[in-house]
Design an enzyme around this catalytic site. Structure first.
Site, PDB file in Angstrom:
ATOM      1  N   ARG A  89    -106.194 -46.611  60.120  1.00  0.00           N
ATOM      2  CA  ARG A  89    -106.828 -46.670  61.434  1.00  0.00           C
ATOM      3  C   ARG A  89    -107.293 -45.283  61.870  1.00  0.00           C
ATOM      4  O   ARG A  89    -106.535 -44.315  61.802  1.00  0.00           O
ATOM      5  CB  ARG A  89    -105.813 -47.225  62.446  1.00  0.00           C
ATOM      6  CG  ARG A  89    -106.247 -47.166  63.903  1.00  0.00           C
ATOM      7  CD  ARG A  89    -107.269 -48.199  64.245  1.00  0.00           C
ATOM      8  NE  ARG A  89    -107.396 -48.360  65.686  1.00  0.00           N
ATOM      9  CZ  ARG A  89    -108.358 -49.052  66.271  1.00  0.00           C
ATOM     10  NH1 ARG A  89    -109.286 -49.662  65.535  1.00  0.00           N
ATOM     11  NH2 ARG A  89    -108.411 -49.157  67.583  1.00  0.00           N
ATOM     12  N   ARG A 101     -72.453 -62.999  60.164  1.00  0.00           N
ATOM     13  CA  ARG A 101     -72.961 -61.801  60.833  1.00  0.00           C
ATOM     14  C   ARG A 101     -73.674 -60.890  59.841  1.00  0.00           C
ATOM     15  O   ARG A 101     -74.667 -60.247  60.191  1.00  0.00           O
ATOM     16  CB  ARG A 101     -71.812 -61.084  61.544  1.00  0.00           C
ATOM     17  CG  ARG A 101     -71.402 -61.810  62.816  1.00  0.00           C
ATOM     18  CD  ARG A 101     -70.133 -61.308  63.439  1.00  0.00           C
ATOM     19  NE  ARG A 101     -69.856 -62.087  64.647  1.00  0.00           N
ATOM     20  CZ  ARG A 101     -68.681 -62.179  65.241  1.00  0.00           C
ATOM     21  NH1 ARG A 101     -67.643 -61.529  64.732  1.00  0.00           N
ATOM     22  NH2 ARG A 101     -68.524 -62.907  66.326  1.00  0.00           N
ATOM     23  N   PHE A 146     -73.412 -76.108  62.087  1.00  0.00           N
ATOM     24  CA  PHE A 146     -72.120 -75.692  62.641  1.00  0.00           C
ATOM     25  C   PHE A 146     -72.163 -75.808  64.153  1.00  0.00           C
ATOM     26  O   PHE A 146     -73.063 -75.263  64.800  1.00  0.00           O
ATOM     27  CB  PHE A 146     -71.828 -74.246  62.229  1.00  0.00           C
ATOM     28  CG  PHE A 146     -70.390 -73.864  62.361  1.00  0.00           C
ATOM     29  CD1 PHE A 146     -69.519 -73.996  61.290  1.00  0.00           C
ATOM     30  CD2 PHE A 146     -69.887 -73.368  63.551  1.00  0.00           C
ATOM     31  CE1 PHE A 146     -68.177 -73.650  61.399  1.00  0.00           C
ATOM     32  CE2 PHE A 146     -68.557 -73.019  63.674  1.00  0.00           C
ATOM     33  CZ  PHE A 146     -67.696 -73.155  62.603  1.00  0.00           C
ATOM     34  N   GLU A 196     -70.758 -74.225  73.489  1.00  0.00           N
ATOM     35  CA  GLU A 196     -70.878 -75.242  74.528  1.00  0.00           C
ATOM     36  C   GLU A 196     -71.549 -74.653  75.765  1.00  0.00           C
ATOM     37  O   GLU A 196     -71.606 -73.428  75.923  1.00  0.00           O
ATOM     38  CB  GLU A 196     -69.489 -75.776  74.909  1.00  0.00           C
ATOM     39  CG  GLU A 196     -68.764 -76.459  73.769  1.00  0.00           C
ATOM     40  CD  GLU A 196     -67.425 -77.033  74.200  1.00  0.00           C
ATOM     41  OE1 GLU A 196     -67.086 -76.936  75.397  1.00  0.00           O
ATOM     42  OE2 GLU A 196     -66.723 -77.589  73.333  1.00  0.00           O
ATOM     43  N   PRO A 197     -72.054 -75.507  76.666  1.00  0.00           N
ATOM     44  CA  PRO A 197     -72.691 -74.999  77.887  1.00  0.00           C
ATOM     45  C   PRO A 197     -71.787 -74.067  78.689  1.00  0.00           C
ATOM     46  O   PRO A 197     -72.259 -73.105  79.287  1.00  0.00           O
ATOM     47  CB  PRO A 197     -73.008 -76.286  78.668  1.00  0.00           C
ATOM     48  CG  PRO A 197     -73.202 -77.323  77.610  1.00  0.00           C
ATOM     49  CD  PRO A 197     -72.218 -76.975  76.535  1.00  0.00           C
ATOM     50  N   GLY A 198     -70.476 -74.322  78.684  1.00  0.00           N
ATOM     51  CA  GLY A 198     -69.569 -73.473  79.450  1.00  0.00           C
ATOM     52  C   GLY A 198     -68.714 -72.563  78.591  1.00  0.00           C
ATOM     53  O   GLY A 198     -67.798 -71.921  79.085  1.00  0.00           O
ATOM     54  N   GLU A 254     -74.592 -65.662  67.060  1.00  0.00           N
ATOM     55  CA  GLU A 254     -73.539 -65.195  66.153  1.00  0.00           C
ATOM     56  C   GLU A 254     -72.767 -64.017  66.744  1.00  0.00           C
ATOM     57  O   GLU A 254     -72.297 -63.136  66.035  1.00  0.00           O
ATOM     58  CB  GLU A 254     -74.125 -64.815  64.776  1.00  0.00           C
ATOM     59  CG  GLU A 254     -74.948 -65.891  64.106  1.00  0.00           C
ATOM     60  CD  GLU A 254     -74.206 -67.220  63.985  1.00  0.00           C
ATOM     61  OE1 GLU A 254     -72.952 -67.231  64.050  1.00  0.00           O
ATOM     62  OE2 GLU A 254     -74.875 -68.249  63.846  1.00  0.00           O
ATOM     63  N   ILE A 284     -77.213 -75.748  68.988  1.00  0.00           N
ATOM     64  CA  ILE A 284     -76.830 -76.024  67.601  1.00  0.00           C
ATOM     65  C   ILE A 284     -78.081 -75.996  66.719  1.00  0.00           C
ATOM     66  O   ILE A 284     -78.934 -76.883  66.795  1.00  0.00           O
ATOM     67  CB  ILE A 284     -76.097 -77.377  67.482  1.00  0.00           C
ATOM     68  CG1 ILE A 284     -74.955 -77.441  68.506  1.00  0.00           C
ATOM     69  CG2 ILE A 284     -75.584 -77.552  66.063  1.00  0.00           C
ATOM     70  CD1 ILE A 284     -73.978 -76.286  68.451  1.00  0.00           C
TER      71      ILE A 284
END
Length: 386
Positions: free
Chosen positions: A271, A246, A122, A126-128, A366, A156
């Site tokens: 322990r 989600r 999916f 985007e970078p911006g 997400e 992605i």
């Protein structure tokens, strides 16, 4: 809600846990060390999961899936989530959004994905434009009966495994109360389509072997027949997928919490320091109590949201609460588990340092924790006109 687990659900959970222990755990060290999973191993795990009915288990039976409801899928994902992400994701979960396929799209994309013949990824971020999805720059311009796509997507996941991309791109603008906003359309884009190239993404501290990629589109021509849903209605297609995803993230986190807590209980019970088991010290035993409390709360919130989804009454806030709580519970439990183990906790001989590293990304992808809080707060305030 009925909190009892059915016999069918018990069988599915037992099958999944046995599968994780026998088919996934043995390869964790190799994947963590090499940051890679071989195609041969991917195929081996896929075929075994198909045999056991775990592959595409959440897709409808008429599509070739297992037909499991959302609550049962959350239980299954919880079991699978105990293992390294690259290994557990090999037990493929086709995107729910593929159920929007119609006509020839079903034969070309949906059914092969459910049979294990094709894999999707999916592409929205985007970078911006991360949290600000409407800010995406990737644009699909109509040209007759085709669309010409230009732009870049990044972060992605498993695009290297994918045969096709479910791509969200802007296709116009419309007026809103806050001014102009972009119309979004969802496309099905095959790997190898001219103008579509794939580049390696960024080095990541989390999820070794499970990589992110950059997708570039330069005058990439796509026929209108590969529009998923309706033109300009991409968010209508994606809304159900985002909520279910989600819950999937929340469920995978529960599995990691289970494993971290189990290791911590075993360590504390065996322990010895200062002549007694460290579980005798309140500084340790109280940590275990808090870890269990956080895990139980995350479990109940996740399962409640899944139950609501199955009964068509889940709201965005329910999925946001589940995802937010489970991811933050994992961060807490992973950190406390390492503290209980001391120096051994950060050594690669145990899975705790991997769980701790992997936990960090869960509060980001997400929908960040801040976005989840925004969704929750808006749902609370909107009825009051605030």
């Amino acid at each position: 809600m009925d909190f009892s687990v059915t016999e069918e659900q018990k069988l599915i959970i037992e099958t999944a846990l046995r599968f994780v222990e026998e088919e996934l755990y043995p390869y964790e060290e190799e994947v963590e060390r090499t940051d890679a999973i071989t195609p041969e191993l991917v195929e081996q795990i896929k075929q075994k999961s198909i045999e056991l009915g775990l592959y595409a288990a959440g897709m409808p039976e008429d599509c070739g899936g297992g037909g499991l409801d959302t609550l049962t899928m959350c239980m299954l994902d919880r079991a699978l989530g105990r293992a390294n992400m690259a290994l557990n994701y090999t037990v493929y979960r086709p995107s729910n959004v593929l159920q929007a396929c119609v006509g020839e799209q079903r034969e070309k994309y949906l059914l092969p994905a459910c049979r294990g013949e094709k894999v999707d990824c999916f592409a929205m971020t985007e970078p911006g434009a991360g949290s600000d999805v409407r800010g995406m720059k990737t644009f699909a311009k109509r040209d007759g009966s085709d669309f010409i796509i230009n732009g870049t997507k990044h972060f992605i996941s498993h695009a290297d495994w994918a045969d096709f991309v479910i791509l969200m791109a802007a296709t116009g603008e419309e007026d809103s109360a806050r001014g102009k906003r972009k119309k979004i359309t969802t496309f099905l884009v095959d790997k190898g389509t001219p103008g579509f190239t794939l580049r390696p993404g960024y080095k990541n501290v989390s999820h070794r072997g499970y990589h992110n990629f950059i997708l570039d589109f330069e005058d990439c021509r796509i026929p209108e027949s590969q529009v998923l849903g309706e033109v300009d209605k991409g968010f209508d297609v994606a809304n159900d997928w985002l909520g279910a995803t989600r819950l999937q993230v929340a469920s995978l986190c529960l599995g990691r919490c289970d494993r971290a807590l189990e290791h911590s209980l075993d360590w504390a019970a065996n322990r010895e320091q200062f002549g007694q088991k460290i579980a005798k010290f309140q500084g340790v035993s109280f940590k275990l109590a808090d870890m269990k409390m956080r895990l139980k709360a995350a479990e109940l919130l996740t399962y409640e949201a899944a139950w609501k989804y199955d009964n068509n009454c889940m709201e965005d806030m329910d999925a946001a609460i589940a995802k937010l709580n489970a991811t933050e519970a994992l961060a807490f439990i992973a950190d406390e588990a390492i503290q209980i183990h001391g120096g051994m906790g950060v050594m690669s001989e145990l899975p705790l340092e991997r769980i701790w590293r992997d936990a960090r990304i869960e509060r980001i992808w997400e929908g960040t924790s801040e976005i989840q809080r925004h969704i929750i707060s808006r749902a609370l305030l909107r009825p009051l006109g605030a």
